[in-house]
Design a protein around this motif. Structure first.
Motif, PDB file in Angstrom:
ATOM      1  N   ALA A  26       0.804  -1.223   0.000  1.00  0.00           N
ATOM      2  CA  ALA A  26       0.000   0.000   0.000  1.00  0.00           C
ATOM      3  C   ALA A  26       0.839   1.276   0.000  1.00  0.00           C
ATOM      4  O   ALA A  26       0.538   2.197  -0.773  1.00  0.00           O
ATOM      5  CB  ALA A  26      -0.975  -0.014   1.167  1.00  0.00           C
ATOM      6  N   PRO A  27       1.876   1.412   0.819  1.00  0.00           N
ATOM      7  CA  PRO A  27       2.657   2.662   0.780  1.00  0.00           C
ATOM      8  C   PRO A  27       3.277   2.939  -0.585  1.00  0.00           C
ATOM      9  O   PRO A  27       3.347   4.093  -1.016  1.00  0.00           O
ATOM     10  CB  PRO A  27       3.742   2.445   1.835  1.00  0.00           C
ATOM     11  CG  PRO A  27       3.181   1.436   2.761  1.00  0.00           C
ATOM     12  CD  PRO A  27       2.318   0.556   1.912  1.00  0.00           C
ATOM     13  N   MET A  28       3.713   1.897  -1.268  1.00  0.00           N
ATOM     14  CA  MET A  28       4.295   2.092  -2.606  1.00  0.00           C
ATOM     15  C   MET A  28       3.229   2.554  -3.591  1.00  0.00           C
ATOM     16  O   MET A  28       3.467   3.443  -4.405  1.00  0.00           O
ATOM     17  CB  MET A  28       4.943   0.797  -3.089  1.00  0.00           C
ATOM     18  CG  MET A  28       6.214   0.431  -2.339  1.00  0.00           C
ATOM     19  SD  MET A  28       6.991  -1.056  -2.986  1.00  0.00           S
ATOM     20  CE  MET A  28       6.013  -2.329  -2.185  1.00  0.00           C
ATOM     21  N   ILE A  29       2.052   1.956  -3.511  1.00  0.00           N
ATOM     22  CA  ILE A  29       0.964   2.335  -4.413  1.00  0.00           C
ATOM     23  C   ILE A  29       0.528   3.771  -4.137  1.00  0.00           C
ATOM     24  O   ILE A  29       0.307   4.549  -5.063  1.00  0.00           O
ATOM     25  CB  ILE A  29      -0.219   1.355  -4.267  1.00  0.00           C
ATOM     26  CG1 ILE A  29       0.183  -0.027  -4.791  1.00  0.00           C
ATOM     27  CG2 ILE A  29      -1.452   1.869  -4.996  1.00  0.00           C
ATOM     28  CD1 ILE A  29      -0.839  -1.100  -4.543  1.00  0.00           C
ATOM     29  N   ILE A  30       0.433   4.135  -2.864  1.00  0.00           N
ATOM     30  CA  ILE A  30       0.030   5.495  -2.498  1.00  0.00           C
ATOM     31  C   ILE A  30       1.058   6.503  -2.997  1.00  0.00           C
ATOM     32  O   ILE A  30       0.701   7.566  -3.507  1.00  0.00           O
ATOM     33  CB  ILE A  30      -0.182   5.602  -0.975  1.00  0.00           C
ATOM     34  CG1 ILE A  30      -1.422   4.809  -0.576  1.00  0.00           C
ATOM     35  CG2 ILE A  30      -0.297   7.054  -0.536  1.00  0.00           C
ATOM     36  CD1 ILE A  30      -1.626   4.672   0.906  1.00  0.00           C
ATOM     37  N   LYS A  31       2.345   6.177  -2.880  1.00  0.00           N
ATOM     38  CA  LYS A  31       3.398   7.080  -3.341  1.00  0.00           C
ATOM     39  C   LYS A  31       3.300   7.291  -4.853  1.00  0.00           C
ATOM     40  O   LYS A  31       3.424   8.414  -5.339  1.00  0.00           O
ATOM     41  CB  LYS A  31       4.767   6.518  -2.968  1.00  0.00           C
ATOM     42  CG  LYS A  31       5.913   7.493  -3.194  1.00  0.00           C
ATOM     43  CD  LYS A  31       7.245   6.881  -2.784  1.00  0.00           C
ATOM     44  CE  LYS A  31       7.403   7.027  -1.287  1.00  0.00           C
ATOM     45  NZ  LYS A  31       8.761   6.648  -0.835  1.00  0.00           N
ATOM     46  N   VAL A  32       3.051   6.208  -5.600  1.00  0.00           N
ATOM     47  CA  VAL A  32       2.924   6.320  -7.056  1.00  0.00           C
ATOM     48  C   VAL A  32       1.700   7.151  -7.419  1.00  0.00           C
ATOM     49  O   VAL A  32       1.764   8.038  -8.279  1.00  0.00           O
ATOM     50  CB  VAL A  32       2.851   4.918  -7.707  1.00  0.00           C
ATOM     51  CG1 VAL A  32       2.444   5.008  -9.159  1.00  0.00           C
ATOM     52  CG2 VAL A  32       4.181   4.203  -7.560  1.00  0.00           C
ATOM     53  N   LEU A  33       0.566   6.894  -6.762  1.00  0.00           N
ATOM     54  CA  LEU A  33      -0.645   7.655  -7.047  1.00  0.00           C
ATOM     55  C   LEU A  33      -0.464   9.130  -6.711  1.00  0.00           C
ATOM     56  O   LEU A  33      -0.915  10.005  -7.454  1.00  0.00           O
ATOM     57  CB  LEU A  33      -1.832   7.076  -6.275  1.00  0.00           C
ATOM     58  CG  LEU A  33      -2.347   5.717  -6.752  1.00  0.00           C
ATOM     59  CD1 LEU A  33      -3.464   5.229  -5.842  1.00  0.00           C
ATOM     60  CD2 LEU A  33      -2.827   5.798  -8.183  1.00  0.00           C
ATOM     61  N   ALA A  34       0.213   9.425  -5.606  1.00  0.00           N
ATOM     62  CA  ALA A  34       0.448  10.815  -5.219  1.00  0.00           C
ATOM     63  C   ALA A  34       1.353  11.510  -6.224  1.00  0.00           C
ATOM     64  O   ALA A  34       1.141  12.679  -6.556  1.00  0.00           O
ATOM     65  CB  ALA A  34       1.057  10.877  -3.824  1.00  0.00           C
ATOM     66  N   SER A  35       2.342  10.809  -6.719  1.00  0.00           N
ATOM     67  CA  SER A  35       3.254  11.419  -7.688  1.00  0.00           C
ATOM     68  C   SER A  35       2.547  11.723  -9.008  1.00  0.00           C
ATOM     69  O   SER A  35       2.962  12.603  -9.741  1.00  0.00           O
ATOM     70  CB  SER A  35       4.468  10.529  -7.926  1.00  0.00           C
ATOM     71  OG  SER A  35       4.092   9.352  -8.606  1.00  0.00           O
ATOM     72  N   VAL A  36       1.488  10.995  -9.316  1.00  0.00           N
ATOM     73  CA  VAL A  36       0.719  11.247 -10.533  1.00  0.00           C
ATOM     74  C   VAL A  36      -0.367  12.294 -10.273  1.00  0.00           C
ATOM     75  O   VAL A  36      -0.599  13.172 -11.100  1.00  0.00           O
ATOM     76  CB  VAL A  36       0.089   9.933 -11.050  1.00  0.00           C
ATOM     77  CG1 VAL A  36      -0.888  10.189 -12.167  1.00  0.00           C
ATOM     78  CG2 VAL A  36       1.172   8.966 -11.486  1.00  0.00           C
ATOM     79  N   ALA A  37      -1.018  12.218  -9.126  1.00  0.00           N
ATOM     80  CA  ALA A  37      -2.151  13.097  -8.836  1.00  0.00           C
ATOM     81  C   ALA A  37      -1.727  14.549  -8.639  1.00  0.00           C
ATOM     82  O   ALA A  37      -2.430  15.459  -9.071  1.00  0.00           O
ATOM     83  CB  ALA A  37      -2.894  12.593  -7.600  1.00  0.00           C
TER      84      ALA A  37
END
Length: 91
Positions: A26-37
């Motif tokens: 989850a932390p990796m997915i959240i980091k990727v989503l935040a970097s895109v959002a």
């Protein structure tokens, strides 16, 4: 759905493994989503500012038109209410 037919439902270890795996990923997915959002959100805000700045005059005209239409509608409603209140009551 053979996987759910007694597999995960009855097996606590499998459930815990899925939970732990999700917690680790989850932390990796959240980091990727935040970097895109964040860039997408910033681009949308910048686009809105640019649109506003380039169309100030048109927006002012549109605002005036809406205010005029609102005033006309309000006057018509008041006239209709006044006419309805002055009609004689029907027996």
């Amino acid at each position: 759905m053979g996987l759910f037919d007694g597999g995960i439902k009855g097996n606590v270890v499998t459930g815990l493994a899925i939970g732990v795996g999700t917690a680790m990923v989850a932390p990796m997915i959240i980091k990727v989503l935040a970097s895109v959002a964040k860039p997408l959100t910033k681009a949308a805000i910048k686009g809105g500012i640019t649109l506003y700045e380039t169309n100030k005059e048109k927006l002012a005209e549109m605002k005036e038109m809406v205010e005029d239409l609102t005033a006309e509608a309000k006057a018509e409603v008041e006239a209709e209410l006044l006419a309805a209140s002055q009609e004689p009551e029907k027996p």
